[in-house]
Design an enzyme around this catalytic site. Sequence first.
Site: not given
Length: 641
Positions: A309, A402
Site C-alpha cells: 500500500e 478499515c
Amino acid sequence: MPRTRSAPPSPAGPVRLGPDSRTALRPAAVAVDAGFWHDRRETNARVSLPQGPGLLESAGNLHNLRLAAGTAEGEFRGAYPFVDTDVYKWLEAAAWQLAQDGSEELTAHVDRIVSLVAAAQQPDGYLNTWFQLVKGGERYQDLRWGHELYCAGHLIQAAVAHHRATGRSELLDVAVRFADHVDSVFGPPGSGRPVDGVDGHPEVETALVELYRETGERRYLDLAGYFVDRHGHGLVGGEAYCQDRVPLREAANVEGHAVRQLYLLAAAADLAAETGDAELRTVNERLWQAMTATKTHLTGGLGAHHDREDFGDPYELPNERAYCETCAAIASVQWSWRLALLTGEARYSDLIERTLYNGFLAGVSLDGERWLYVNPLQVRDGHTDPGGDQSARRTRWFRCACCPPNAMRLLASLEHYLASGDEQGLQIHQFVTGRYSAGPYAVRAETDYPWEGTVAFTVEESPRDRPWTLSVRIPHWCREFRVRCGSGTYDQTDAPVEGGWLRLERDWAPGDRVVLELGLEPRLTAADPRVDAVRGCAAIERGPLVYCLEQVDHLGGGLDDIVLDATRPLAVKHRPDLLGGVTTVVAGGRRRRIPDAGWWPYGPAGDTAPDDGEPVELTAVPYYAWANREDGSMRVWLPTS
C-alpha cells in the site's frame, strides 16, 4: 485531572484548537441543509451508519469485545489484530451524527457498544481484544505488526467525538485510562518507562493531541511529540512501510504505506499548531508540496502500489494498478485541513476539494451500502477481478474493514472541514448550501455546486462597529469567474484575489449579498510528461469533478480501443435520470481498428499503428459515480488523436 477547557474558541469537531494554538485560522461552524453534500450525508445517516452494528456483529468485532469482557464464550473472530478499530471508527462516526440529529435508535446502539468497550478494558487501562484473547495477554512485543497503539488512537478519537457530541464521559473515561497506561509504559531512554518504541501504524499521535485539547492534560501532548520524533530511528524494523526509515524532520518526500505516512503527518501538523514548532511546520509544508507535485493522482488519490500500500516513486502514477486506498484519501483530507488552519493558505483546501469529490467519494456507492477499498483509474476490457478487499467491484464489507467506517466518520463530520474564521472575518473553503458562522460573523450560501457554478452568499450576522473580510476560495482549477458585490462587479482580471482567496472587506450589514459565478466549462487535462503511464493521454474535468468513461455507456465494444479527439469541443448534458442526477460531458472520439498482431504483439515502429477508425460519441460521467451500474471497463485517462 481536569476534563474540559473553559470556553474553547473552536467548534466541537474533529480538530478543536485550544486557545493558545499557533494557527492562522480556526474552524468555523457550518450547517449543511441542502444540495450535493447534504444528500450524500443523508445517505450516510440513513443507510450506512444504521447498518454498522449489524455488520460489526456479523464480522465478529462485537463478539470479541464480549469475550474480552468475559460475558461470552467462543474463539476470537477476525483476520487481523486491529479489528477493534472498526468498532471505534463506527462509534466516532455515530457520535458526530448524534451531534446533528440525536437519534434515539442510534443513541441506543452507541450506548450498548460503549458499554461493551468499557467492560472489555483491563483494570490497568489496557485494551486490545486480539492480544487479550489470542496472545495470552502479551503486550507491546510486536509493535511492528500488532497495531496496539493504532487501536488506542482510534479509541481515543471516538471517545473525544462522543464527549464533544453528547457531553457524556463514559467512553472518554475509557480513553483516558488507556492513555494514562500508555504514558506509563512508553518513553525515551532515561525516562524510567519500560518501552522505548513506536507503533508500526501511526495514529495514536494525532489522537493524543486531540485528547490534550479535550482534557488540558499536557502529558498527552508531550507523549504525542515523543512518538512522532521516535519514528525513523529503527525501532520497528527501520523500513519506510512503518515510517521508520528516516526521522520525519529529515524526510525529503512522502514514502512507504500511504495511510501511515499521512496519519503521522497529521500529528506533526497538530504538534506544530499546539507548540509553535517552526521546524515541524516547515517539514509539513515541504512534504505536502513534494507529495502533490510528484505522488498524487488526478483524483487526489494516493498510493501507487498494491504491494505494501505504498506511495511509490516520484511520478509513478499508474492507472489500472493505482491503489489509491479510500482511507488514504480520508487521511489526506485530515492532514490538508490541519495545514489549511495552520498556514491560512488556500492550496490545501484546493486539494481537499479535489479529494472529496473524486478520490474519497468514489469509495462509497451511491446507495451507501457498498464500498471500494482501492480506487483505480482504469479497469481494462476483459478484467479478471481478484475479489476480496482489493477488488475493483464494490463490496458489502471487507476482511480488513478499515475503509467503510472511516468513510462514515468523514461524512458525518464533514461540516467541520468547510470554513474557518479569524479576527479579520470568515473564510469559505468549500461550497455548500447552508449557514457558515464564526464568532460575530455569519453568512448563508445557496448553490447547486458542483453542477452549477453560482454561489450566492447573504450576510446574516455582522458586527456593526467595524468592517470585516469575507474571504472566498477561488478554486485552483478555475480560469474564469465573476463576482457581484453591492454595486460592483469583478472578474478574474480585477478581483481582489491573493493566494487563491477572494478578499471582500467592508462594513457588512445583514442582508448584504455576494454572488460568485465560477466558470464550469469542461476541460481537457494533461499530466506532467514525467508521468509515463499517461503520456499522450488527456482526462476530462469539469469544475472540481474528474470524469471517466464506463463501458456501459459505450455499447458495441470496450474502452481499450477508444481514442479521444482532442480537437472537437466538449459539451455538457444534465441527466437527472442517471446515477442519482449528474451532469455528463460529451466528447468526440474514434474506435480504432487495431491490426491483428498474430502471436507476437510487437513489431517495427509504425507497422502496428491503428487506422483512424470509426467516429464514436463518448459519454463521460463523474468518476465518483463509477461502478454503480453493471460491471465493465472504465478509464479516466484517454489516448488522444
